[in-house]
Motif scaffolding. Structure first.
Motif, mmCIF file in Angstrom:
data_model
loop_
_atom_site.group_PDB
_atom_site.id
_atom_site.type_symbol
_atom_site.label_atom_id
_atom_site.label_comp_id
_atom_site.label_asym_id
_atom_site.label_seq_id
_atom_site.Cartn_x
_atom_site.Cartn_y
_atom_site.Cartn_z
ATOM 1 N N TYR A 198 -21.969 7.050 -14.023
ATOM 2 C CA TYR A 198 -20.886 7.333 -13.220
ATOM 3 C C TYR A 198 -19.591 7.085 -13.877
ATOM 4 O O TYR A 198 -18.554 7.957 -13.879
ATOM 5 N N SER A 199 -19.214 6.113 -14.784
ATOM 6 C CA SER A 199 -18.284 5.941 -15.209
ATOM 7 C C SER A 199 -18.051 7.097 -16.355
ATOM 8 O O SER A 199 -16.701 7.417 -16.572
ATOM 9 N N LEU A 200 -18.919 7.632 -17.011
ATOM 10 C CA LEU A 200 -18.855 8.479 -18.183
ATOM 11 C C LEU A 200 -18.566 9.735 -17.472
ATOM 12 O O LEU A 200 -17.920 10.699 -18.229
ATOM 13 N N ASP A 201 -19.175 9.998 -16.250
ATOM 14 C CA ASP A 201 -19.029 11.313 -15.565
ATOM 15 C C ASP A 201 -17.677 11.312 -14.907
ATOM 16 O O ASP A 201 -17.135 12.488 -14.613
ATOM 17 N N ASP A 202 -17.173 10.247 -14.525
ATOM 18 C CA ASP A 202 -16.023 10.461 -13.387
ATOM 19 C C ASP A 202 -14.909 11.056 -14.058
ATOM 20 O O ASP A 202 -14.162 11.131 -15.050
ATOM 21 N N PHE A 203 -14.158 12.003 -13.230
ATOM 22 C CA PHE A 203 -12.979 12.746 -13.579
ATOM 23 C C PHE A 203 -11.907 12.482 -12.464
ATOM 24 O O PHE A 203 -10.666 12.003 -12.811
ATOM 25 N N ALA A 204 -12.194 12.648 -11.170
ATOM 26 C CA ALA A 204 -11.155 12.516 -10.448
ATOM 27 C C ALA A 204 -10.344 11.286 -10.482
ATOM 28 O O ALA A 204 -9.014 11.370 -10.363
ATOM 29 N N VAL A 205 -11.010 10.153 -10.110
ATOM 30 C CA VAL A 205 -10.409 8.897 -10.068
ATOM 31 C C VAL A 205 -9.652 8.553 -11.412
ATOM 32 O O VAL A 205 -8.607 8.206 -11.328
ATOM 33 N N THR A 206 -10.306 8.989 -12.441
ATOM 34 C CA THR A 206 -9.733 8.761 -13.962
ATOM 35 C C THR A 206 -8.318 9.532 -13.924
ATOM 36 O O THR A 206 -7.228 9.066 -14.468
ATOM 37 N N PHE A 207 -8.347 10.865 -13.390
ATOM 38 C CA PHE A 207 -7.288 11.563 -13.480
ATOM 39 C C PHE A 207 -6.065 11.110 -13.050
ATOM 40 O O PHE A 207 -4.805 11.173 -13.337
ATOM 41 N N PHE A 208 -6.343 10.353 -11.902
ATOM 42 C CA PHE A 208 -5.112 9.732 -10.878
ATOM 43 C C PHE A 208 -4.547 8.469 -11.531
ATOM 44 O O PHE A 208 -3.297 8.149 -11.997
ATOM 45 N N VAL A 209 -5.450 7.767 -12.306
ATOM 46 C CA VAL A 209 -5.128 6.137 -12.695
ATOM 47 C C VAL A 209 -4.882 6.227 -14.295
ATOM 48 O O VAL A 209 -4.498 5.129 -14.827
ATOM 49 N N THR A 210 -5.133 7.315 -15.149
ATOM 50 C CA THR A 210 -4.856 7.076 -16.316
ATOM 51 C C THR A 210 -3.226 7.518 -16.628
ATOM 52 O O THR A 210 -2.686 8.095 -16.028
ATOM 53 N N GLY A 211 -2.903 6.880 -17.965
ATOM 54 C CA GLY A 211 -1.284 7.116 -18.184
ATOM 55 C C GLY A 211 -1.301 7.496 -19.432
ATOM 56 O O GLY A 211 -2.244 8.235 -20.166
ATOM 57 N N ASN A 212 0.069 7.687 -19.986
ATOM 58 C CA ASN A 212 0.438 8.450 -21.204
ATOM 59 C C ASN A 212 -0.159 7.431 -22.370
ATOM 60 O O ASN A 212 -0.099 6.294 -22.257
ATOM 61 N N GLY A 213 -0.886 8.087 -23.285
ATOM 62 C CA GLY A 213 -1.412 7.593 -24.552
ATOM 63 C C GLY A 213 -2.901 7.109 -24.319
ATOM 64 O O GLY A 213 -3.386 6.483 -25.327
ATOM 65 N N PHE A 214 -3.419 7.270 -23.257
ATOM 66 C CA PHE A 214 -4.825 6.862 -22.621
ATOM 67 C C PHE A 214 -5.417 7.877 -22.313
ATOM 68 O O PHE A 214 -4.757 8.414 -21.054
ATOM 69 N N SER A 215 -6.562 8.222 -22.503
ATOM 70 C CA SER A 215 -7.429 9.425 -21.977
ATOM 71 C C SER A 215 -9.021 9.090 -22.133
ATOM 72 O O SER A 215 -9.227 8.264 -22.900
ATOM 73 N N THR A 216 -9.664 9.597 -21.096
ATOM 74 C CA THR A 216 -11.278 9.784 -21.338
ATOM 75 C C THR A 216 -11.579 10.929 -21.580
ATOM 76 O O THR A 216 -10.935 12.151 -21.529
ATOM 77 N N LEU A 217 -12.799 11.285 -21.813
ATOM 78 C CA LEU A 217 -13.457 12.678 -22.200
ATOM 79 C C LEU A 217 -13.433 13.565 -21.088
ATOM 80 O O LEU A 217 -13.048 14.552 -21.441
ATOM 81 N N SER A 218 -13.539 13.036 -19.828
ATOM 82 C CA SER A 218 -13.397 14.129 -18.965
ATOM 83 C C SER A 218 -12.076 14.710 -18.711
ATOM 84 O O SER A 218 -12.094 15.806 -18.598
ATOM 85 N N VAL A 219 -11.112 13.900 -18.563
ATOM 86 C CA VAL A 219 -9.802 13.966 -18.533
ATOM 87 C C VAL A 219 -9.279 15.166 -19.678
ATOM 88 O O VAL A 219 -8.685 16.203 -19.696
ATOM 89 N N GLU A 220 -9.875 14.712 -20.972
ATOM 90 C CA GLU A 220 -9.393 15.491 -22.168
ATOM 91 C C GLU A 220 -10.135 16.956 -22.221
ATOM 92 O O GLU A 220 -9.207 17.963 -22.573
ATOM 93 N N ILE A 221 -11.329 17.009 -21.870
ATOM 94 C CA ILE A 221 -11.948 18.238 -21.681
ATOM 95 C C ILE A 221 -11.016 19.140 -20.572
ATOM 96 O O ILE A 221 -10.930 20.378 -20.739
ATOM 97 N N TYR A 222 -10.913 18.659 -19.562
ATOM 98 C CA TYR A 222 -10.142 19.235 -18.651
ATOM 99 C C TYR A 222 -8.696 19.703 -18.995
ATOM 100 O O TYR A 222 -8.311 21.013 -19.023
#
Length: 269
Positions: A198-222
């Protein structure tokens, strides 16, 4: 008649899996296309995979994603296991049912609502959006998953095992570490792997709480997909999919080994 139903059910399963996996296979196929598009396959190339491995920023994002996933899965598993044990041993049905309902509500709630809620919470608490906010969010939505995976194993466990351990002079910690935790170990592993996935796959929650200079794969792919079609996205998605397949196969064999081992011991006796 039964053969007809059997054939029909198999055709239905084949159709379902074809719908699910055809787009993924299409994406993977064109990740090797030298033509640079997904309209016509011109030739085989590994150019886009080389781009992925030569992109330093992307490799850092991959590392961040796996660090977040492993940490959140480990922490949420520890909290979720003790939470499930606490819920299981509540004697009154009303508070027990209330806690289970609250736990299940978090699982079925839309990710957009959860993500927006965390964003408001972190803003009010003065927590800077980035690694910490993403980690806390992933821990929070993973805990209910672990509880759901562990509770059935606790319900299967006979109370006589604990009574026997106490009659033999075991302390509370020994009962927990020597009896309860070994018995529910398959549920703990299942909860950990589910939380990790679930953590590797999550996009929606991560998209809201990620900030400048930090990202995850799901947000980066989007974000890359919004800039235009690039087959490097196909290559990256293919690698993630293959890694997920390896995780699933690994969990399958671990679970199979845990289920076969007790039978083997009984047979040897």
């Amino acid at each position: 008649m039964s053969k007809g139903k059997w054939k029909l059910s198999n055709l239905y399963l084949i159709a379902v899996f074809a719908v699910l996996y055809a787009p993924i296979l299409y994406l993977m196929f064109y990740s090797f296309n030298s033509g640079g598009s997904m309209r016509e396959f011109e030739g085989f190339t590994l150019e886009y995979y080389n781009e992925v491995f030569q992109d330093t920023r992307l490799l850092i994002i991959v590392l961040n994603t796996f660090i977040i996933a492993l940490l959140s899965a480990a922490i949420s598993t520890i909290i979720g296991v003790f939470g499930a044990i606490a819920i299981h041993y509540i004697r009154s049905n009303r508070p027990k049912g209330a806690l289970l309902t609250l736990n299940n509500v978090l699982i079925v709630s839309p990710d957009v609502i959860i993500g927006a809620s965390f964003l408001i919470l972190f803003t009010l608490a003065g927590i800077q959006l980035g690694f910490t906010s993403v980690l806390l969010s992933h821990i929070a939505f993973s805990i209910p998953i672990v509880v759901i995976m562990v509770l059935p194993k606790l319900q299967e466990m006979s109370g006589t095992l604990i009574d026997a351990a106490r009659d033999l002079g075991a302390s509370g910690w020994q009962v927990l570490s020597k009896v309860v935790l070994p018995y529910i170990k398959p549920g703990i592993f299942a909860g950990f792997f589910m939380a990790l996935t679930y953590s590797l796959d999550d996009f929606a929650v991560t998209f809201f709480v990620t900030g400048n200079g930090f990202s995850t794969l799901s947000v980066e792919i989007y974000s890359r997909a919004r800039q235009g079609v690039s087959l490097s996205i196909n290559a990256l998605s293919t690698l993630i999919f293959l890694f997920t397949v390896v995780l699933v196969i690994g969990y399958y064999f671990i679970n199979k080994r845990n289920n076969v081992r007790p039978g083997a011991k009984e047979g040897s006796l």
